[in-house]
Design a protein around this motif. Structure first.
Motif, PDB file in Angstrom:
ATOM      1  N   ILE A  30      10.069  -0.909  12.980  1.00  0.00           N
ATOM      2  CA  ILE A  30       9.687  -0.522  11.641  1.00  0.00           C
ATOM      3  C   ILE A  30       8.793  -1.576  10.863  1.00  0.00           C
ATOM      4  CG2 ILE A  30      10.285   0.271   9.314  1.00  0.00           C
ATOM      5  CD1 ILE A  30      12.509   2.236  10.579  1.00  0.00           C
ATOM      6  N   ALA A  31       7.599  -1.590  10.601  1.00  0.00           N
ATOM      7  CA  ALA A  31       7.006  -2.796  10.032  1.00  0.00           C
ATOM      8  C   ALA A  31       7.056  -2.748   8.624  1.00  0.00           C
ATOM      9  CB  ALA A  31       5.610  -2.560  10.304  1.00  0.00           C
ATOM     10  N   ALA A  32       7.126  -1.454   7.950  1.00  0.00           N
ATOM     11  CA  ALA A  32       7.069  -1.325   6.500  1.00  0.00           C
ATOM     12  C   ALA A  32       7.294  -0.081   6.049  1.00  0.00           C
ATOM     13  CB  ALA A  32       5.625  -1.779   5.782  1.00  0.00           C
ATOM     14  N   SER A  33       7.889   0.086   4.815  1.00  0.00           N
ATOM     15  CA  SER A  33       8.333   1.339   4.223  1.00  0.00           C
ATOM     16  C   SER A  33       8.468   1.431   2.770  1.00  0.00           C
ATOM     17  CB  SER A  33       9.745   1.747   4.928  1.00  0.00           C
ATOM     18  OG  SER A  33      10.804   0.860   4.289  1.00  0.00           O
ATOM     19  N   ALA A  34       8.411   2.633   2.182  1.00  0.00           N
ATOM     20  CA  ALA A  34       8.520   2.659   0.772  1.00  0.00           C
ATOM     21  C   ALA A  34       9.077   4.218   0.746  1.00  0.00           C
ATOM     22  CB  ALA A  34       7.255   2.669   0.304  1.00  0.00           C
ATOM     23  N   SER A  44      11.497  -0.292  -1.228  1.00  0.00           N
ATOM     24  CA  SER A  44      10.651  -0.573  -0.008  1.00  0.00           C
ATOM     25  C   SER A  44      11.146  -1.659   0.870  1.00  0.00           C
ATOM     26  CB  SER A  44       9.365  -0.907  -0.713  1.00  0.00           C
ATOM     27  OG  SER A  44       9.228  -2.252  -1.336  1.00  0.00           O
ATOM     28  N   SER A  45      10.666  -1.810   1.977  1.00  0.00           N
ATOM     29  CA  SER A  45      10.928  -2.756   2.707  1.00  0.00           C
ATOM     30  C   SER A  45       9.934  -3.530   3.785  1.00  0.00           C
ATOM     31  CB  SER A  45      12.116  -2.415   3.717  1.00  0.00           C
ATOM     32  OG  SER A  45      11.563  -1.272   4.673  1.00  0.00           O
ATOM     33  N   VAL A  46       9.854  -4.294   4.175  1.00  0.00           N
ATOM     34  CA  VAL A  46       9.147  -5.186   5.223  1.00  0.00           C
ATOM     35  C   VAL A  46       9.807  -5.778   6.310  1.00  0.00           C
ATOM     36  CG1 VAL A  46       8.936  -7.166   3.640  1.00  0.00           C
ATOM     37  CG2 VAL A  46       7.040  -6.606   5.447  1.00  0.00           C
ATOM     38  N   ARG A  47       9.382  -5.765   7.454  1.00  0.00           N
ATOM     39  CA  ARG A  47       9.933  -6.723   8.580  1.00  0.00           C
ATOM     40  C   ARG A  47       9.605  -7.883   8.626  1.00  0.00           C
ATOM     41  NH1 ARG A  47       8.050  -4.399  13.069  1.00  0.00           N
ATOM     42  NH2 ARG A  47       6.895  -6.292  13.744  1.00  0.00           N
ATOM     43  N   GLY A 100       9.029  -4.012  -6.505  1.00  0.00           N
ATOM     44  CA  GLY A 100       8.487  -5.089  -6.211  1.00  0.00           C
ATOM     45  C   GLY A 100       9.470  -6.419  -6.347  1.00  0.00           C
ATOM     46  N   GLN A 101      10.654  -5.900  -6.824  1.00  0.00           N
ATOM     47  CA  GLN A 101      11.791  -7.051  -6.970  1.00  0.00           C
ATOM     48  C   GLN A 101      12.756  -7.043  -5.858  1.00  0.00           C
ATOM     49  OE1 GLN A 101      11.669  -9.226  -9.932  1.00  0.00           O
ATOM     50  NE2 GLN A 101       9.621  -8.255  -9.939  1.00  0.00           N
ATOM     51  N   ILE A 102      12.888  -8.286  -5.325  1.00  0.00           N
ATOM     52  CA  ILE A 102      13.785  -8.320  -4.322  1.00  0.00           C
ATOM     53  C   ILE A 102      15.151  -7.674  -4.601  1.00  0.00           C
ATOM     54  CG2 ILE A 102      14.584 -10.804  -4.576  1.00  0.00           C
ATOM     55  CD1 ILE A 102      14.283 -10.918  -1.517  1.00  0.00           C
ATOM     56  N   ILE A 103      16.095  -7.155  -3.576  1.00  0.00           N
ATOM     57  CA  ILE A 103      17.332  -6.675  -3.852  1.00  0.00           C
ATOM     58  C   ILE A 103      18.203  -7.997  -3.466  1.00  0.00           C
ATOM     59  CG2 ILE A 103      19.098  -4.991  -3.330  1.00  0.00           C
ATOM     60  CD1 ILE A 103      16.769  -3.008  -2.732  1.00  0.00           C
ATOM     61  N   GLU A 148       0.818  -1.128  -0.201  1.00  0.00           N
ATOM     62  CA  GLU A 148       0.116   0.032   0.116  1.00  0.00           C
ATOM     63  C   GLU A 148       0.918   1.181   0.063  1.00  0.00           C
ATOM     64  OE1 GLU A 148      -3.340   0.528  -0.302  1.00  0.00           O
ATOM     65  OE2 GLU A 148      -4.271  -1.343  -0.053  1.00  0.00           O
ATOM     66  N   LEU A 149       1.938   1.194   0.799  1.00  0.00           N
ATOM     67  CA  LEU A 149       2.749   2.430   0.852  1.00  0.00           C
ATOM     68  C   LEU A 149       3.444   2.553  -0.383  1.00  0.00           C
ATOM     69  CD1 LEU A 149       4.391   2.153   4.529  1.00  0.00           C
ATOM     70  CD2 LEU A 149       2.560   3.689   3.818  1.00  0.00           C
ATOM     71  N   SER A 150       3.724   1.505  -0.994  1.00  0.00           N
ATOM     72  CA  SER A 150       4.474   1.632  -2.225  1.00  0.00           C
ATOM     73  C   SER A 150       3.588   2.422  -3.435  1.00  0.00           C
ATOM     74  CB  SER A 150       5.170   0.580  -2.978  1.00  0.00           C
ATOM     75  OG  SER A 150       5.978  -0.328  -2.032  1.00  0.00           O
ATOM     76  N   ARG A 151       2.266   2.077  -3.268  1.00  0.00           N
ATOM     77  CA  ARG A 151       1.372   2.771  -4.199  1.00  0.00           C
ATOM     78  C   ARG A 151       1.350   3.978  -3.878  1.00  0.00           C
ATOM     79  NH1 ARG A 151      -0.934  -2.657  -4.305  1.00  0.00           N
ATOM     80  NH2 ARG A 151      -2.050  -2.284  -2.496  1.00  0.00           N
TER      81      ARG A 151
END
Length: 331
Positions: free
Chosen positions: A136-140, A151-154, A166-169, A18-21
């Motif tokens: 931090i739970a999620a970020s964009a 973006s990131s997700v814990r 959307g592609q993993i680093i 959602e944050l990414s959008r």
């Protein structure tokens, strides 16, 4: 004490998406603002607000109201920070913290010119479940320059996965300098009058074989430059500079870079304070003094910084009472 239920892994992942959008739609709107509509409006505590800030903030709030109307916690945009700091007990976690334009000087100047080039700014949003940055739970972050979303997700406490569009680093990409035998550290000094303190840092780094690369006037962009191999370290000690005041533009804050710290952490960059302590022990409202570096450079940088006059006495006290990076798993 209030009992808080942590977000599930599914919730954190969904919020990241959602944050990414949200940041992408906001950023694309900012990039469409016509040059003739850009001018400064007011200055408060040395911070200049412009029509870009107002337009971006309005758009971001509208998108959040549309897409995250069921968000269970408080939502704080960068312009709300002064009021939020006076009412911390009123904030409800999880907290959604965002900055519609991180790098606003670069944005307004870049948008106002008739000679166009990529703009060193972006839109940032993050969700945190308590005051500690390890939560931090999620970020964009939408990068105006590359038009990519970082973006990131814990995944568990203190551990993150990061993505570009959307592609993993892949963690192996940033661990070593590519294409250059020299080493560079970004040493930001913007908005702070103590240029002598910045010069001391640069000299200390040169003494250990690391050259200064300056900064971009956007701390988030400086961190993106680490990810994209333009520099090897970021050393921001403005919060410790003699002569620092309460001006929020003088020093680094979570709302400047918090959404990118998990991204760099997840791919192997060492992120610590000047004493070598993990960034995850810091708190969301702290003024940040941090070092972000490839693993091979971090020990030499920390040792060099602890010899600086405005850091040395603090280093002795800290080493007697703290545990160095890396921290143990928090479970």
């Amino acid at each position: 004490m209030e009992q808080r239920t942590l977000l599930s892994q599914t919730d954190r992942t969904n919020y990241m998406l959602e944050l990414s959008r949200v940041v992408k739609e906001t950023g694309e709107h900012v990039l469409s603002i016509a040059c003739e509509k850009i001018f400064d409006t007011v200055e408060i505590a040395r911070h200049q607000f412009s029509t870009v800030d107002a337009e971006a903030s309005s758009k971001l709030r509208a998108i959040l109201k549309r897409d995250l109307k069921a968000f269970p916690g408080s939502i704080v945009e960068e312009s709300d920070i002064p009021r939020a700091l006076l009412e911390l007990k009123q904030l409800k976690y999880p907290l959604l913290l965002c900055d519609a334009v991180e790098g606003s000087t670069n944005a307004k100047r870049g948008l106002a010119t008739h000679i166009k080039r990529p703009i060193q700014a972006g839109t940032l949003a993050m969700i945190i479940e308590s005051e500690e940055l390890c939560m931090i739970a999620a970020s964009a972050f939408y990068d105006f320059s590359s038009k990519q979303v970082f973006s990131s997700v814990r995944t568990e406490s203190g551990c993150f996965l990061s993505f570009i569009d959307g592609q993993i680093i892949a963690p192996i990409w940033p661990l070593e300098t590519q294409g250059d035998s020299h080493s560079y550290a970004i040493v930001p000094g913007y908005s702070h009058a103590n240029v002598e303190a910045r010069a001391l840092i640069e000299r200390a780094l040169i003494n250990v074989g690391i050259e200064s690369a300056g900064g971009s006037r956007s701390s988030a962009q400086d961190l993106i430059n680490l990810l994209t191999n333009q520099a090897d370290a970021y050393v921001d000690l403005r919060a410790l500079f003699p002569g620092s005041t309460d001006s929020r533009d003088e020093t680094l804050h979570t709302w400047d870079v918090g959404g990118l710290l998990p991204v760099l952490d997840s791919v192997g960059f060492r992120i610590t304070d000047v004493f070598g302590q993990s960034w995850q022990r810091l708190r969301i409202w702290d003024r940040l003094a941090i070092v972000v570096a490839r693993p091979a450079f971090q020990p030499a940088i920390i040792n060099a910084l602890c010899a600086l006059p405005f850091v040395a006495s603090m280093c002795v006290e800290e080493k007697q009472s703290t545990i160095p990076y890396p921290i143990p798993s928090l479970g």
